[in-house]
Design an enzyme around this catalytic site. Structure first.
Site: not given
Length: 837
Positions: A136, A269-270, A274
């Site tokens: 590892e 607005m959409g 946001k």
């Protein structure tokens, strides 16, 4: 036969070799400590292959942290506590929980290392006794070199120098390894080099156990979080122009203030970004709070059965880290009031949702921050102060082009250059909306040629993207009926028109325009722009497209079954003279220029029995026979082609009648009663010889007869129109006499007329605030008192000709009004300007 015998012998040999290899795998064990048998107790290599995924977490696209550890040393102690602390911080962590391991790490584990941002190596006393752990380390360091992965060593109960130089228990472990791997000693050398390299990295030394394990874990987690935040702030691939927006939100949040509890609103607005912005801020700062929660799609989830309760329980569970909590209990409230939290409420649509999740019921501790994203500014105002509301606007053109190209061309710079002009067309169409740019970028990514691209773009202009429309439509669906109707009117007809004019038409249509426009502004569905000294109503092209699509969906094949006709092509669906009634159509706006290209023989508007609004621009080419419905309340027809209105038309419902620059001689041949008329505009009707009978139009407030050269008389009944406030008679050259005016008159335009004398009702009127008598033919008979112009009229007379004498009338209340030959540059523009008011 010999071939068959050979194959049989070969198979026997293969089986024998496989069996021998199987037994060797079972017998291979080594012990460097009392419990090293855990790693070597694997049944066989085949079993390892079968159990490869046992105990491995579900596969993810990416992990924040990969933990490498020696199970027998730390699994049940330090490692488990570190793992829990990381998960509590919402840090995605990979940990291999298998108790038994094979000799070599498998592909799943290698992939987990490669997909992790940070690898934490917990060096302990018996770490080097596991070949698995050493592999590892080798792979982790390879990822560090290849991908720049961060590696953090933690020296738990082991001196870093023992790891670096392989002393102490590490020396014993390597003595055993050298015996066991004497035939592949190069592997042992590789492990030694890896340990030396890893031990030289900056990490955490807990060999002398100074402080508590809890303190150490907290330091490790904080360090990891800081590194992840730095990584995420640099790793903004696909997020264009977001850095400056994050900074603005940070300023509003006042992160450094430890006492106040601040709420910030993100509004827009959409599809404007946001949620993306809120997520970026949340990810960057949530580690600095005692608890955090990001609640997505609050509005949508609230509408589900039991939605509000579920959201509240989810919030409390995330913050207080308990499954079942009595929401209204005093103990819960007290714990919340002591907890510094960061909460994001995404897509909130009502004040009730905010009150439930962030109101007085749930008071959070000092230094807490709440971020609310919404499409409705009106909802925010009830909780968030105006100076704490951030409006997300569209991307600048350069950023918009960059975002689109990232999706459309990926890393193909050649194709990006070749298609630059085509890309700019699409970006212009999207108008800076990140959602649209992203969706369209993915759409155009599949276009293989410029012809394919052009065809896709033309299709897009006719049939908009469902993915975009679905997001935008949410805002429309949340509106009440009044606001939906106003939105559709603006989308179909009034985008870019003056605020005052749109309000009048909406009022005529029967809508509550003041509250409706305010709500649409708050919902980011329209905006107000101030240009050239006047306010206009604006709307994003994608929202306009959505609104028009909603109307078209009312009936895709028959426009006359829709309530609004806004395409000139739609008017051709209007039935010719017939008895077929089409009651659906309520409003029509036509462009006469386009109709000229395809003349109409006949349009029977009369069958549209509910038609309220009809606007025809440049209708001089509209030579079809005409009938109008009695339902009309607003009629506007520029360059009306007929001498009068249809004889069968009863205009008693008209509120506004505007027919500038037309061929009208007389509006109607028979007397009409226009009891509802408030505005009439017949400006530049050069053939008009007399004013239509308005004696019963007692609601009229504005009359515009500017430029009606054939008009010779103003009827005496004008003095009884006691709601009339504005009268435009400019450049009515044939007008010699002005009758008495009502006391309500405030604006009187007489520029360029032949009026010789002002009546007493004008000279003594204390309400008049604007009076222009300049450029009159017989102005020497008008008063000559010298005075200054009142501010309300100054915009029309900033210059005065040296050759032209000013004409001023002094009003009894000392308001001083003037007239000058430079009232306005162009008389025609003056007539047009009145339309914009």
């Amino acid at each position: 036969m010999e071939l068959v015998a050979f194959i049989q012998v070969f198979n026997i040999i293969v089986i024998a070799i496989g069996t021998l290899f199987y037994m060797c795998c079972r017998s291979l064990t080594f012990s460097s400590s009392s419990s090293s048998a855990v790693d070597s107790a694997v049944a066989d290599c085949a079993a390892v292959a079968d159990d490869e995924d046992a105990g491995i977490p579900p596969r993810r696209e990416k992990y924040d942290v990969f933990i490498s550890f020696r199970g027998e040393d730390t699994r049940l102690g330090f490692t488990s506590h570190l793992h829990a602390a990381l998960l509590q911080k919402k840090i995605e962590t990979y940990i291999d929980n298998r108790l038994q391991r094979g000799e070599e790490i498998g592909p799943a584990l290698r992939a987990a290392v490669e997909k992790s941002t940070i690898s934490v190596i917990i060096f302990s006393q018996n770490y080097a006794s596991s070949a698995w752990c050493l592999d590892e380390v080798v792979h982790i360091l390879k990822c560090k070199e290849r991908y720049g992965q961060m590696v953090i060593p933690v020296f738990y109960d082991i001196n870093p120098s023992h790891v670096r130089k392989q002393h102490g228990s590490y020396a014993d472990a390597f003595a055993q390894l050298e015996k066991r791997f004497e035939n592949s000693i190069h592997k042992v050398h590789k492990w030694r080099d890896a340990l030396t390299t890893a031990a030289n990295l900056c990490g955490f030394d807990y060999s002398n156990k100074s402080g508590t394990e809890a303190d150490l874990i907290q330091k490790v987690v904080d360090h990891i979080w800081i590194q992840l935040c730095r990584e995420s702030s640099c790793d903004l691939n696909g997020f264009v122009g977001i850095e400056s927006r994050i900074e603005q939100i940070e300023l509003l949040l006042g992160i450094d203030s430890q006492h106040a509890c601040i709420t910030v609103g993100i509004w827009g607005m959409g599809g404007i970004g946001k949620t993306t912005l809120a997520e970026a801020v949340f990810r960057k700062h949530s580690s600095t709070f005692e608890a955090s929660c990001f609640l997505k799609n609050v509005a949508e989830n609230s509408e589900q059965a039991g939605g509000p309760d579920h959201l509240e329980k989810t919030l409390l569970k995330e913050i207080l880290r308990e499954e079942v909590l009595p929401v209204g209990s005093t103990s819960v409230r007290e714990r919340l009031s002591r907890t510094k939290v960061l909460i994001v409420l995404d897509d909130v649509s009502s004040s009730m949702q905010m009150e439930r999740l962030a109101g007085d019921r749930l008071r959070y501790g000092p230094g807490s921050r709440i971020i609310i994203t919404t499409r409705d500014k009106g909802t925010l105002r009830q909780t968030v102060e105006d100076d704490k509301i951030y409006e997300v606007k569209g991307l600048e053109s350069d950023d918009a082009l960059e975002l689109f190209c990232l999706r459309a061309f990926k890393n193909n710079s050649t194709r990006r250059t070749d298609y630059k002009e085509s890309a700019e067309k699409v970006v212009h169409y999207a108008r800076g909306v990140p959602l649209a740019l992203t969706v369209l970028g993915s759409l155009f990514f599949n276009c293989k040629s410029k012809e394919d691209w052009e065809d896709e773009f033309n299709k897009l202009k006719r049939y908009s993207s469902d993915d975009i429309q679905k997001v935008l439509r949410i805002s429309y669906d949340r509106l009440a009926i009044n606001e939906k109707e106003i939105f559709l009117d603006i989308a179909c007809f009034f985008k870019g028109w003056s605020m005052g004019r749109v309000k009048r038409m909406l009022n005529v249509r029967g809508f509550f325009e003041i509250v409706g426009i305010r709500i649409l502004i708050d919902m980011s569905l329209i905006s107000i722009d101030s240009k050239w000294g006047r306010e206009t109503i604006e709307m994003h092209d994608l929202l306009q497209e959505m609104g028009r699509t909603i109307v078209q969906e009312q009936c895709s094949k028959d426009p006359c079954k829709r309530n609004r006709l806004f395409n000139d092509e739609d008017v051709y669906c209007a039935p010719p003279k017939s008895n077929t009634e089409t009651p659906n159509v309520e409003a029509i706006v036509l462009n006469g220029f386009n109709i000229a290209k395809r003349p109409l023989k006949c349009v029977d508007f009369k069958v549209m029995s509910n038609l309220i609004l009809l606007i025809v621009s440049c209708g001089s080419t509209f030579n079809a026979s005409l009938d109008l419905p009695d339902s009309l309340r607003y009629l506007e027809w520029w360059k009306y082609p007929h001498e009068s209105l249809p004889s069968k038309f009863s205009p008693e419902n008209l509120v506004e009648l505007r027919m500038p620059c037309g061929k009208v001689k007389e509006l109607w041949k028979e007397e009409q009663i226009l009891v509802n008329l408030q505005v009439i505009d017949l400006s530049w009707s050069e053939y008009l010889t007399e004013v239509p009978n308005l004696s019963r139009s007692l609601k009229i407030v504005q009359i515009n007869l500017w430029g009606c050269n054939s008009l010779v008389e103003i009827p005496s009944y004008f003095q009884h129109l006691d709601k009339l406030t504005r009268l435009d008679l400019g450049y009515c050259r044939s007008l010699k006499y002005l009758s008495e005016m009502p006391g309500s008159i405030q604006y009187l335009e007489l520029q360029g007329t032949g009026i010789k004398k002002l009546p007493k009702s004008v000279r003594s009127n204390e309400n008049i605030s604007y009076l222009n008598v300049s450029d009159s033919r017989d102005r020497e008979k008008l008063p000559n008192n010298s005075c200054k112009l009142k501010a309300s009229g100054s915009s029309r007379a900033r210059k005065q000709s040296h050759k032209s004498q000013s004409h001023i009338v002094k009003i009894p209340n000392q308001t001083e009004i003037f007239g000058t030959g430079f009232g306005i540059a162009s008389p025609f523009f003056r007539g047009f300007h009145s339309q914009l008011r």
